[in-house]
Design a protein around this motif. Sequence first.
Motif, short mmCIF file in Angstrom:
data_model
loop_
_atom_site.label_atom_id
_atom_site.label_comp_id
_atom_site.label_asym_id
_atom_site.label_seq_id
_atom_site.Cartn_x
_atom_site.Cartn_y
_atom_site.Cartn_z
N MET A 100 0.82 -1.22 0.00
CA MET A 100 0.00 0.00 0.00
C MET A 100 0.85 1.26 0.00
O MET A 100 0.52 2.25 -0.65
N ASP A 101 1.98 1.25 0.73
CA ASP A 101 2.87 2.41 0.71
C ASP A 101 3.45 2.63 -0.68
O ASP A 101 3.54 3.76 -1.15
N THR A 102 3.85 1.54 -1.33
CA THR A 102 4.37 1.64 -2.69
C THR A 102 3.30 2.21 -3.63
O THR A 102 3.58 3.10 -4.44
N ALA A 103 2.09 1.70 -3.50
CA ALA A 103 0.99 2.16 -4.36
C ALA A 103 0.71 3.64 -4.14
O ALA A 103 0.46 4.39 -5.10
N LYS A 104 0.74 4.08 -2.89
CA LYS A 104 0.48 5.50 -2.60
C LYS A 104 1.53 6.39 -3.26
O LYS A 104 1.20 7.41 -3.88
N ALA A 105 2.80 6.01 -3.12
CA ALA A 105 3.85 6.82 -3.72
C ALA A 105 3.72 6.86 -5.24
O ALA A 105 3.88 7.92 -5.87
N ILE A 106 3.43 5.71 -5.84
CA ILE A 106 3.25 5.67 -7.29
C ILE A 106 2.08 6.56 -7.71
O ILE A 106 2.18 7.38 -8.63
N GLY A 107 0.96 6.41 -7.02
CA GLY A 107 -0.24 7.17 -7.37
C GLY A 107 -0.06 8.67 -7.23
O GLY A 107 -0.55 9.44 -8.06
N ILE A 108 0.67 9.08 -6.20
CA ILE A 108 0.94 10.51 -6.01
C ILE A 108 1.83 11.05 -7.13
O ILE A 108 1.57 12.12 -7.71
N ILE A 109 2.90 10.32 -7.45
CA ILE A 109 3.85 10.81 -8.46
C ILE A 109 3.20 10.86 -9.85
O ILE A 109 3.45 11.80 -10.62
N ILE A 110 2.37 9.88 -10.17
CA ILE A 110 1.71 9.89 -11.48
C ILE A 110 0.90 11.17 -11.67
O ILE A 110 0.95 11.80 -12.73
N ASN A 111 0.18 11.58 -10.64
CA ASN A 111 -0.66 12.78 -10.77
C ASN A 111 0.03 14.06 -10.34
O ASN A 111 -0.53 15.16 -10.52
N ASN A 112 1.23 13.95 -9.77
CA ASN A 112 2.02 15.11 -9.37
C ASN A 112 3.46 14.89 -9.83
O ASN A 112 4.37 14.69 -9.01
#
Length: 382
Positions: A100-112
């Motif tokens: 979940m931590d990996t997913a959060k970081a990926i999701g944030i960077i994709i949109n930011n």
Amino acid sequence: MANRIVLNETSYHGKGSICEIAGEVQKRGFKKAFVCSDPDLIKFGVTDKVIKVLEGANLVYEIYSNIKANPTIENVQTGVAAYKASGADYIIAIGGGSAMDTAKAIGIIINNPEFEDVRSLEGVAPTQKPSVPIIAVPTTAGTAAEVTINYVITDVEKNRKFVCVDTHDIPVIAVVDPDMMASMPAGLTAATGMDALTHAIEGYITQAAWEMTDMFHLKAIEIIAKSLRGAVANTAEGREGMALGQYIAGMGFSNVGLGIVHSMAHPLGAVYDTPHGVANAIILPTVMAYNAEYTGEKYREIARAMGVYGVDEMSVEAYRQAAIDAVKKLSADVGIPADLKAIVKPEDVDFLAQSAYDDACRPGNPRETNVEEIKALYESLL
């Protein structure tokens, strides 16, 4: 002063709740899932429980599994590249805090994308856009990452973990299904369960705590104290209790922060790869004793929630000790070591103490501290 509460848009709880994923995906018009899950969960068929739900509804997905137990900057970077290449428009995170931590970081960077340097996300990063939509499916009962605004990444080059706090990273949907946790081995169940208890206790005594989060934390302590031994023995009641208890703890601490138990545990994960819950469990009673005089009457309520009888007739000193002893007893009963002798090298204590002091969780501790006092706490456990 305004007190803020941030929670999931939607959450599902109970046996079989993963079946709700397909309906949520279809209702929201998502097209392709980027499934983040670690290799062991794929190997042992845990991830496949969700995959079958997707396939049963003819939903398209792609799996990403370059995720370590303490996810690294590299895990995030390769995940960002894989997401971009996949054509996905949402993420399903299946696993413990690592996935979940990996997913959060990926999701944030994709949109930011201005935060593509993963280190720039440390602390409270000023991101502008919400993460790619995340559906979080925990397979451990401990981190509560599915309901928090926090994630932790390991910087291998600098031998440290860094905490990221961002309201934009919270999953839109949490699916807390105890059936997804049934295959957890006893040791992992114990470690993640003690992590959840640490969340509840630290969140309850942190400087930012208030009435609503106190409600969450005390109920979480009560449920965890009743359920963890059974969960380690793999009873259905224990598993169900821990699935709920850890989530409730997350509802609280995500909104008020933690303290130096977590600050001291993070460097152990970075330096020695110590399981986070084990590190928390070992450190928790010692830090509780250190903080006791700065917590008012709260240890009485912790003792009560832990199942201690007669707390109203006890002196302040007695109920504080009773709370600490109840935590020690639970930790011992589920097989957690009592000290750091087998983990920490004495020559590393200076580095560990400075890292803990610099950690983002430290300011929330109810007692002001310094590097020397944190060093003494580590040394008392050796």
